[in-house]
Design a protein around this motif. Structure first.
Motif, PDB file in Angstrom:
ATOM      1  N   LEU A 158       0.836  -1.201   0.000  1.00 48.30           N
ATOM      2  CA  LEU A 158       0.000   0.000   0.000  1.00 48.30           C
ATOM      3  C   LEU A 158       0.874   1.254   0.000  1.00 48.30           C
ATOM      4  CD1 LEU A 158      -3.255   0.549   1.990  1.00 48.30           C
ATOM      5  CD2 LEU A 158      -1.489   2.296   2.034  1.00 48.30           C
ATOM      6  N   GLN A 159       1.893   1.233   0.850  1.00 50.86           N
ATOM      7  CA  GLN A 159       2.779   2.405   0.941  1.00 50.86           C
ATOM      8  C   GLN A 159       3.500   2.665  -0.386  1.00 50.86           C
ATOM      9  OE1 GLN A 159       5.118   1.190   4.313  1.00 50.86           O
ATOM     10  NE2 GLN A 159       3.967   2.512   5.731  1.00 50.86           N
ATOM     11  N   PHE A 160       3.885   1.621  -1.072  1.00 51.28           N
ATOM     12  CA  PHE A 160       4.590   1.768  -2.343  1.00 51.28           C
ATOM     13  C   PHE A 160       3.703   2.450  -3.381  1.00 51.28           C
ATOM     14  CE2 PHE A 160       5.224   0.003  -6.607  1.00 51.28           C
ATOM     15  CZ  PHE A 160       6.482   0.499  -6.887  1.00 51.28           C
ATOM     16  N   HIS A 161       2.463   1.928  -3.547  1.00 48.42           N
ATOM     17  CA  HIS A 161       1.567   2.496  -4.549  1.00 48.42           C
ATOM     18  C   HIS A 161       1.176   3.941  -4.201  1.00 48.42           C
ATOM     19  CE1 HIS A 161       1.101  -1.720  -5.774  1.00 48.42           C
ATOM     20  NE2 HIS A 161       0.722  -1.222  -6.952  1.00 48.42           N
ATOM     21  N   TRP A 162       0.970   4.202  -2.929  1.00 45.89           N
ATOM     22  CA  TRP A 162       0.589   5.559  -2.511  1.00 45.89           C
ATOM     23  C   TRP A 162       1.748   6.548  -2.767  1.00 45.89           C
ATOM     24  CZ3 TRP A 162      -4.089   7.286  -1.675  1.00 45.89           C
ATOM     25  CH2 TRP A 162      -4.260   8.536  -1.081  1.00 45.89           C
ATOM     26  N   ALA A 163       2.957   6.112  -2.488  1.00 45.37           N
ATOM     27  CA  ALA A 163       4.128   6.963  -2.719  1.00 45.37           C
ATOM     28  C   ALA A 163       4.293   7.256  -4.203  1.00 45.37           C
ATOM     29  CB  ALA A 163       5.378   6.292  -2.169  1.00 45.37           C
ATOM     30  N   MET A 164       4.012   6.268  -5.068  1.00 44.65           N
ATOM     31  CA  MET A 164       4.107   6.486  -6.508  1.00 44.65           C
ATOM     32  C   MET A 164       3.097   7.524  -6.971  1.00 44.65           C
ATOM     33  SD  MET A 164       6.608   4.762  -7.718  1.00 44.65           S
ATOM     34  CE  MET A 164       6.240   4.828  -9.464  1.00 44.65           C
ATOM     35  N   ALA A 165       1.902   7.553  -6.329  1.00 47.79           N
ATOM     36  CA  ALA A 165       0.882   8.538  -6.699  1.00 47.79           C
ATOM     37  C   ALA A 165       1.245   9.924  -6.170  1.00 47.79           C
ATOM     38  CB  ALA A 165      -0.474   8.100  -6.174  1.00 47.79           C
ATOM     39  N   LEU A 166       1.787   9.959  -4.975  1.00 49.37           N
ATOM     40  CA  LEU A 166       2.086  11.253  -4.354  1.00 49.37           C
ATOM     41  C   LEU A 166       3.269  11.944  -5.015  1.00 49.37           C
ATOM     42  CD1 LEU A 166       1.627  10.650  -0.515  1.00 49.37           C
ATOM     43  CD2 LEU A 166       0.088  11.841  -2.065  1.00 49.37           C
ATOM     44  N   HIS A 167       4.339  11.239  -5.236  1.00 47.17           N
ATOM     45  CA  HIS A 167       5.588  11.879  -5.651  1.00 47.17           C
ATOM     46  C   HIS A 167       6.067  11.424  -7.018  1.00 47.17           C
ATOM     47  CE1 HIS A 167       5.736  13.344  -1.566  1.00 47.17           C
ATOM     48  NE2 HIS A 167       5.688  12.103  -1.100  1.00 47.17           N
ATOM     49  N   GLY A 168       5.402  10.445  -7.590  1.00 48.13           N
ATOM     50  CA  GLY A 168       5.797  10.005  -8.921  1.00 48.13           C
ATOM     51  C   GLY A 168       4.943  10.678  -9.973  1.00 48.13           C
ATOM     52  N   LYS A 169       5.015  10.118 -11.138  1.00 45.17           N
ATOM     53  CA  LYS A 169       4.235  10.692 -12.233  1.00 45.17           C
ATOM     54  C   LYS A 169       3.063   9.785 -12.589  1.00 45.17           C
ATOM     55  CE  LYS A 169       8.096  13.242 -14.246  1.00 45.17           C
ATOM     56  NZ  LYS A 169       8.918  13.496 -15.460  1.00 45.17           N
TER      57      LYS A 169
END
Length: 716
Positions: free
Chosen positions: A107-118
Motif C-alpha cells: 500500500l505504501q509503495f503504490h501511494w508513494a508512486m501517486a504522491l511523488h511520482g508521475k
C-alpha cells in the motif's frame, strides 16, 4: 419655453421611460429564463448525482477523496436511498492501522508512486480490518491536482469489497492446481466429447509426447470397451463405468472413468469433466482373487467356494450325489511335533491321494484346515465306502519321525447322500460332517455312512458343549474325593475327582465331558478349579481336625505344557496357605508322547515349585517304561487293568508283581487303583503295596460325606 419644446421633452421622456420599461421587461425575462435554466441544471445535477450514487451502490463501490492539506481521507458508501450514507473519515495513519500487516508495504509503495511520482492512476488491493474481520478491498483512484513540485494535492477514487471475488479466485486457482497436479488423469471435454484440456497424468497415461497430441481427439475413440453415453449424461448429469483406454502405443489399460456434465451461467454452454483411474493392478488382483476364491493355494484342490458352487449346480439340476467328508486324525500332533512344514507336506500328500482315489468319479477339494470333501455324482454307496476305506489305508502308510517318536496320520470319513439324507446343500454337508464325527467316536481311522437321527444326536452334543462351558465358567462343577488307603485300611491320602450334574443332561460321566473339555479348551479351567478345591479341602481339614491328608488332582496335557501353569498353581496354594508338597499332580503319558522335551521342562518347573508328580494309568501305554527312565516321578499309579482277575490268573499275578518290583527298585511310590473286591487284598499284601484306591474302600463322594465317613471310621 415654447410648447413645442415642452412637447419634445415629454416625448423624449416617454421614449426613455418606454426604453427603460422594455429593458426592465427584457431583464426580467432574461432573469426568468436564467433562473429556469439554473433550476433545470441544478435538478439535472442532482439527478446525475443521484444516478452516480445509485451506480456506486449497484456496483458496490464506495467513493473516496483525499486532500494533502488536511491528510484526511473521506470514504462514502451509498445505499439504495440517498439519504442513507455511510461515511468514514480519517488520516492515512489511521487507515494503515487497520491494514493487514502483510499488505502495508504494498500500500505504501503504490501511494508513494501517486504522491511523488508521475503515476496519476492508482489501483491496488489489500486486506482491511472491518468489524474485527479482515476483508479484501480494491482501491482505485486518480490524481486531480498537483503542486508546483509535482506532488499530489488531491486524489479521488472508488473502493470496493472484493473478498468474495478473492475467495472465488483462490478456489479457482486451487481447482486449476488440483487439476494440473492430480495424479489421476483428468480431462475437459466439449459437448461432442472432444478433448479441450487435459492434465499431465493423462498425457503420461496414454504415452503422448506433449499436450498438443491429445487436444482435439474424440475421447470415445480412445475407449475400446464401454464408452461415454451422451444421452445418459444429458439426463443424469454424470456417468461412471469401467472401460479400457487405448494408448498411443496401441496397448490397452483398464480404467475406471467418471464423467460429469457442467453447464455455464444461464445454461448457454456446457462442458464435461472426465476423471480416469488406472485399475490395471486391481483387475490383475481380481483375477488372482478369483483364482484364490476357487482353488486352495497349498494343495491345488478346489476350495470351499468352488465346492459350494459345484454342490449348488448339482442341486439346481436335481442330480443325486454322494458327499464324502474327510477329517485327518493325528494332524495336530504332526504340526506340533514335526513342524508346520511337515504338516503342509502331509496335506499335499493327502490331496494327491484324494485326487487319485476320487478324481475320476467326482470333484475333490479342501474344505479347510485338515478337512477335505469329495463330491461324487456317478458312484454308488458301496463303491464309495470301499474307496474311502482304501484311502484311509493309503494315508496311514506314511510314518513321520519327530522328537524320538513316530507319528502316523489317519483319517475319519463320513458319507452322506443327496437328496436321500437331506434335500438341502447345508443339510447334506451337516449330515456328512455328523457321520465323520461318528467315525471318530468309533475309534477313528474308519468310514461311517450317515444314519437317520445322527445329526440330531450331534446337535445334542453341541448343546452338551454349551452347557459344559456355562458350568465351567460359573463354577458349577462338583469335586468329589476318593481315598487312598494302606494295607491296614488306614486313610493316607485322597484324589480329587471332577463330577458334573447338569440340570439339562442329568449326571454326565467324566468319560463323556472330560474329552469334550479337552477338545474345546475348557480343561485348563477345570484343572485350576480342581486345584482350588483341593487346597480348600486341605485348609478345612487342618482347621477342623488339626491335620490333613495330601490330595492328588488330574491335570490335562495342555495345562501341563502351559509354561505359566507352575507359577499359577503355586500362587493358588499360597493364597490358601497350603504347601505344594500336599498336592500331587497326576498326568498321563499322552503329554510325554506329544512333546517330550517340553514335558520334561514343565515337570521340572512343577517339581521346583514343590509339587509331587504322579504318572497315572501306568500299564496302558506302549512306551511307559522308557518314560520312567527319562522322567523322575514321585508316584506311579498302576492301572486297574493290571490287577483285573489277579486272584484267578497266575500270569496276571506274576505280571503285576514284576511291575511292582521294578517300580520299587526305582524308588518310586506305588499306588494301585481299581481295588474293588476283598479277594485282591492278599495279593496286595504279598506285593507289599502300601497305598490302594478302589470301590472296596470307598467310592468318590462329596467332601462333607467323605469327612463324615472318615471321622466315623476313625471313631470305630
Amino acid at each position: 419655453m415654447s410648447n413645442e419644446h415642452v412637447l419634445e421633452q415629454l416625448e423624449q421622456l416617454e421614449r426613455r421611460v418606454n426604453r427603460e420599461k422594455e429593458a426592465r421587461h427584457h431583464a426580467e425575462k432574461l432573469l426568468t429564463e436564467k433562473s429556469e435554466a439554473l433550476y433545470l441544471k441544478l435538478t439535472e445535477t442532482q439527478q446525475l448525482r443521484k444516478n452516480l450514487e445509485l451506480a456506486l451502490w449497484a456496483s458496490q463501490e464506495s467513493f473516496w477523496s483525499w486532500r494533502a492539506d488536511t491528510d484526511i481521507m473521506d470514504i462514502r458508501s451509498y445505499s439504495l436511498h440517498s439519504e442513507s450514507v455511510s461515511t468514514w473519515s480519517g488520516t492515512l495513519i489511521a487507515l494503515l492501522e487497520r491494514v493487514h500487516q502483510e499488505d502495508i508495504e504494498n500500500l505504501q509503495f503504490h501511494w508513494a508512486m501517486a504522491l511523488h511520482g508521475k503515476r496519476d492512476r492508482i489501483e491496488f488491493s489489500f486486506r482491511l480490518n472491518i468489524q474485527n474481520e479482515f476483508q479484501w478491498v480494491r482501491l482505485r483512484g486518480r490524481v486531480l491536482e498537483r503542486g508546483k513540485s509535482g506532488e499530489a494535492l488531491q486524489i479521488v477514487g472508488t473502493t470496493k469489497d472484493i473478498t468474495q471475488q478473492r475467495k472465488a479466485e483462490q478456489s479457482f486457482h486451487l481447482m486449476a492446481s488440483a487439476f494440473a497436479s492430480s495424479r489421476e488423469p483428468m480431462l475437459v471435454l466439449s459437448p461432442n466429447l472432444l478433448i479441450t484440456e487435459c492434465n499431465e497424468a493423462f498425457i503420461n497415461m496414454i504415452g503422448a509426447a506433449m499436450k498438443d497430441k491429445c487436444l482435439g481427439i474424440d475421447f470415445n475413440a480412445l475407449l475400446t470397451a464401454e464408452k461415454v453415453d451422451v444421452a445418459h449424461l444429458e439426463s443424469a448429469k454424470q456417468q461412471r463405468f469401467e472401460s479400457k483406454v487405448r494408448m498411443l502405443s496401441g496397448d490397452e489399460k483398464a480404467v475406471d472413468i467418471s464423467v460429469a456434465l457442467f453447464e455455464t451461467y444461464l445454461q448457454s454452454t456446457s462442458y464435461l469433466i472426465a476423471t480416469m483411474r488406472d485399475i490395471s493392478d486391481r483387475k490383475a488382483n481380481e483375477a488372482k482373487l478369483r483364482q484364490l476364491a476357487l482353488y486352495d493355494d497349498l494343495t491345488g484342490l478346489s476350495n470351499r467356494n468352488a465346492l459350494r458352487e459345484s454342490l449348488a449346480a448339482y442341486a439346481e439340476a436335481e442330480e443325486p450325489f454322494l458327499l464324502v467328508f474327510v477329517d485327518l486324525d493325528g494332524f495336530k500332533a504332526i504340526n506340533d511335533n514335526a513342524g508346520h512344514e511337515s504338516g503342509d507336506i502331509e496335506l499335499q500328500r493327502v490331496a494327491k491321494l484324494l485326487k487319485s482315489t476320487f478324481g475320476s468319479v467326482g470333484e475333490v477339494g479342501r474344505w479347510g484346515g485338515d478337512e477335505f470333501i469329495a463330491v461324487l455324482p456317478n458312484i454308488d454307496m458301496q463303491e464309495a465306502v470301499e474307496k474311502a476305506t482304501h484311502l484311509i489305508e493309503l494315508i496311514e502308510e506314511d510314518t513321520i519321525s519327530a522328537s524320538r517318536i513316530e507319528l502316523k496320520l489317519s483319517a475319519s470319513i463320513g458319507i452322506a447322500q443327496y437328496p436321500a439324507h437331506s434335500n438341502s446343500i447345508e443339510g447334506v454337508i451337516q449330515s456328512a460332517d455328523a457321520a465323520m464325527y461318528q467315525a471318530k467316536t468309533q475309534g477313528k481311522g474308519c468310514v461311517f455312512v450317515y444314519e437317520d437321527g445322527l445329526y440330531e444326536s450331534m446337535a445334542k452334543q453341541v448343546t452338551l458343549v454349551n452347557s459344559l462351558q456355562r458350568a465351567v465358567e460359573n463354577h458349577l462343577l462338583d469335586f468329589y474325593i476318593q481315598g487312598k488307603y494302606d494295607n491296614t485300611g488306614q486313610l493316607k491320602g485322597g484324589e480329587v475327582l471332577c463330577r458334573w450334574i447338569s440340570g439339562l443332561h442329568g449326571v454326565v460321566s467324566p468319560g463323556t465331558f472330560i474329552p469334550i473339555a479337552e477338545e474345546y479348551n475348557f480343561d485348563g479351567q477345570i484343572g485350576l478349579q480342581a486345584l482350588e478345591a483341593a487346597c480348600d479341602y486341605i485348609s478345612i481339614m487342618e482347621s477342623q481336625q488339626g491335620y490333613a491328608i495330601p490330595l492328588s488332582i488330574n491335570v490335562s496335557g495342555n495345562q501341563i505344557l502351559d509354561t505359566g501353569f507352575p507359577a499359577i498353581a503355586s500362587a493358588i496354594c499360597a493364597e490358601n496357605h497350603v504347601s505344594p508338597s500336599m498336592i500331587e499332580i497326576e498326568l498321563t503319558e499322552s503329554i510325554l508322547i506329544r512333546d517330550e522335551d517340553a514335558a520334561l521342562s514343565a515337570l521340572n518347573n512343577l517339581r521346583q515349585e514343590g509339587f509331587r508328580l504322579s504318572l497315572d494309568d501306568f500299564g496302558t501305554g506302549f512306551s511307559s517304561l522308557s518314560y520312567l527312565r527319562s522322567f523322575h516321578f514321585d508316584v506311579v499309579k498302576v492301572d486297574r487293568s493290571l490287577i483285573r482277575d489277579i486272584h484267578l490268573s497266575s500270569k496276571a499275578n506274576a505280571l503285576f508283581n514284576g511291575v511292582v518290583t521294578m517300580l520299587k527298585s526305582l524308588n518310586i511310590e506305588v499306588v494301585v487303583e481299581g481295588v474293588e473286591i476283598e479277594s485282591y487284598l492278599p495279593f496286595m499284601h504279598q506285593a507289599d503295596i502300601t497305598l490302594m484306591q478302589g470301590f472296596y474302600f470307598d467310592k468318590p463322594m462329596p467332601y462333607e460325606q467323605f469327612i463324615a465317613r472318615h471321622i466315623t471310621r476313625a471313631a470305630r
